[in-house]
Design a protein around this motif. Structure first.
Motif, PDB file in Angstrom:
ATOM      1  N   LYS A 119       0.847  -1.222  -0.043  1.00 27.07           N
ATOM      2  CA  LYS A 119       0.069  -0.084  -0.099  1.00 27.07           C
ATOM      3  C   LYS A 119       0.879   1.269  -0.084  1.00 27.07           C
ATOM      4  O   LYS A 119       0.650   2.192  -0.899  1.00 27.07           O
ATOM      5  N   ASP A 122       2.293   1.626  -3.551  1.00 28.22           N
ATOM      6  CA  ASP A 122       1.164   1.912  -4.347  1.00 28.22           C
ATOM      7  C   ASP A 122       0.729   3.420  -4.134  1.00 28.22           C
ATOM      8  O   ASP A 122       0.628   3.969  -5.230  1.00 28.22           O
ATOM      9  N   LEU A 123       0.740   3.809  -3.091  1.00 28.20           N
ATOM     10  CA  LEU A 123       0.390   5.397  -2.825  1.00 28.20           C
ATOM     11  C   LEU A 123       1.480   6.169  -3.404  1.00 28.20           C
ATOM     12  O   LEU A 123       1.037   7.306  -4.198  1.00 28.20           O
ATOM     13  N   LYS A 126       1.489   5.867  -7.571  1.00 25.47           N
ATOM     14  CA  LYS A 126       0.065   5.781  -8.306  1.00 25.47           C
ATOM     15  C   LYS A 126       0.271   6.389  -9.624  1.00 25.47           C
ATOM     16  O   LYS A 126      -0.480   6.028 -10.871  1.00 25.47           O
ATOM     17  N   LYS A 127       0.864   7.458  -9.830  1.00 25.92           N
ATOM     18  CA  LYS A 127       0.988   8.007 -11.240  1.00 25.92           C
ATOM     19  C   LYS A 127       1.771   7.102 -12.229  1.00 25.92           C
ATOM     20  O   LYS A 127       1.360   6.780 -13.290  1.00 25.92           O
ATOM     21  N   GLU A 130      -1.029   4.966 -13.131  1.00 23.77           N
ATOM     22  CA  GLU A 130      -1.773   5.412 -14.318  1.00 23.77           C
ATOM     23  C   GLU A 130      -1.330   5.494 -15.646  1.00 23.77           C
ATOM     24  O   GLU A 130      -1.906   5.471 -16.693  1.00 23.77           O
ATOM     25  N   ASP A 371     -11.764   3.842  -9.646  1.00 25.69           N
ATOM     26  CA  ASP A 371     -10.180   4.359  -9.492  1.00 25.69           C
ATOM     27  C   ASP A 371     -10.044   3.537  -7.961  1.00 25.69           C
ATOM     28  O   ASP A 371     -10.501   3.631  -7.286  1.00 25.69           O
ATOM     29  N   SER A 372      -8.816   3.045  -8.135  1.00 27.63           N
ATOM     30  CA  SER A 372      -7.965   2.575  -6.896  1.00 27.63           C
ATOM     31  C   SER A 372      -6.521   2.259  -6.934  1.00 27.63           C
ATOM     32  O   SER A 372      -5.976   2.410  -7.998  1.00 27.63           O
ATOM     33  N   LEU A 373      -6.073   2.224  -5.740  1.00 23.25           N
ATOM     34  CA  LEU A 373      -4.470   1.519  -5.758  1.00 23.25           C
ATOM     35  C   LEU A 373      -4.307   0.270  -6.466  1.00 23.25           C
ATOM     36  O   LEU A 373      -3.143   0.052  -6.608  1.00 23.25           O
TER      37      LEU A 373
END
Length: 407
Positions: A119, A122-123, A126-127, A130, A371-373
């Motif tokens: 987590k 992932d935070l 995130k970009k 994407e 949308d999610s991680l």
């Protein structure tokens, strides 16, 4: 089986079809020791195709175990590492992941530590996620075996025999065992595009799933787009995100999924095999979840963020596919998801909705995009599952029955 010859064909397929590499591209390859030989072959062929630079990103299983066992703070992920990954994409570095799954590697590790570390990463990245989910770059995931994975899939064989058999099945699933894998993939892509075109022209409003433990209504995003086989980067370059792939997939409406759903295959995640996954959906949200084995592991995934309890992908796969016909549970989602219809909890792909890469977060949610991680696939398909498409005027068309396409 001539392993060296097949590895050379595999590398050729990855560079020419998987990533469609060309002059002006750069490449980043992630791999561990079991993927080293293939990574070297891919890099060599990439340079032949005019690639300017190749970054080899090596990971080590023993180091990974040491980290999870002894690192004081597994949530520490420095900003510069995230920025480095972003910079790669922004400098035209496309991404290859050579996955050598070891389903037992993290079995002894507390899943809370794994979840916390993932987590945190992932935070920060995130970009980067994407960039892949929106096809800002070309990306491809392939697999090679390792002894632990091979013995897990074929427990009755000696390690060397298990490795050879898993290699054989990987080459068969990826069509590398054929005389001309590139030509075979072009024909395979043409067949998947026939289903893609039909589904896009039909523009079904929703899908109905019926099977043992499954009675589910899934509305699709209003401007959804079906994709199958090859896709295109934002620059217009064709590529295949997964080798192998047998699916045609699209975007469910994040707020309009209702009913019950039972997975038809186990799911390997965080070193555990989660079996008998059962979900209850109400207005798009998973309100109840159970599993026959390792329930707590998947529950942690569902608690990642608000979007992790909603669907981001729905995919149709004929049961009569090369991977399914092996009769093997690969314990690897890259293969198992292509043996069965499947869903994914978490983030949706921008390519599955009109103008998806240009929408704001608010516009995406308004259109039904989740949308999610995280993004985790699980399998719901087979001969006992029927999938029906329903149009806005109520017209019903059976899409899959008895494991076969009906269109």
């Amino acid at each position: 089986m001539d392993l060296k010859q097949n590895l050379t064909k595999y590398a050729d397929l990855i560079t020419r079809i998987g990533l469609n590499l060309k002059e002006g591209d750069n490449l980043q390859i992630s791999f561990n020791i079991w993927g080293l030989e293939l990574a070297r072959l891919v890099a060599d062929k990439a340079y032949e195709l005019g690639v300017g630079d190749v970054i080899l990103n090596f990971t080590d299983e023993e180091h990974q175990l040491s980290y999870y066992r002894k690192a004081k703070d597994v949530t520490y992920f420095p900003d510069f590492k995230a920025r480095y990954l972003e910079e790669q994409a922004e400098h035209n570095y496309h991404r290859l992941v050579i996955h050598a799954a070891n389903p037992a590697l993290l079995k002894s590790i507390d899943s809370d530590r794994i979840t916390a570390a993932q987590k945190a990463k992932d935070l920060k990245t995130k970009k980067v996620m994407e960039y892949s989910m929106s096809n800002f770059i070309k990306w491809c995931i392939v697999a090679v075996p390792n002894p632990t994975w091979a013995s897990s899939v074929f427990p009755g064989l000696e390690p060397d025999a298990a490795m050879e058999k898993l290699w054989k099945n990987i080459f068969m699933a990826t069509r590398v065992d054929l005389d001309d894998p590139v030509a075979a993939w072009e024909e395979h892509d043409r067949q998947l595009k026939l289903h893609e075109d039909y589904l896009n022209e039909a523009h079904f409003e929703k899908l109905l799933y019926q099977g043992p433990g499954t009675d589910l209504e899934v509305y699709l995003a209003g401007k959804h787009i079906w994709k199958g086989g090859s896709g295109y980067s934002q620059k217009g370059d064709r590529f295949f995100a997964n080798i192998p792939t047998e699916e045609v997939f699209t975007m469910p409406d994040r707020a309009r999924v209702n009913g019950t759903l039972r997975a038809t295959m186990p799911l390997a995640v965080m070193g555990k095999l989660v079996e008998g996954l059962t979900f209850v959906f109400k207005d798009g949200v998973i309100t109840e979840f159970r599993a026959d084995k390792e329930q707590a592991v998947f529950e942690k995934i569902l608690d990642s963020d608000e979007g992790s309890r909603r669907l981001g992908e729905v995919a149709l796969v004929a049961h009569n596919s090369p991977i399914s016909n092996t009769g093997i549970l690969f314990q690897n989602t890259l293969f198992d998801e292509n043996a069965s219809c499947h869903f994914a909890v978490g983030a949706a792909y921008s390519e599955n909705i009109e103008n998806g890469e240009n929408l704001t977060d608010e516009e995406k949610q308004k259109e039904g995009m989740n949308d999610s991680l995280i993004h985790y696939d699980f399998m719901v398909g087979g001969k006992d599952v029927t999938v029906t498409g329903v149009k806005a005027d109520g017209t019903r068309v059976v899409l899959l029955a008895d494991g076969e396409w009906q269109i």
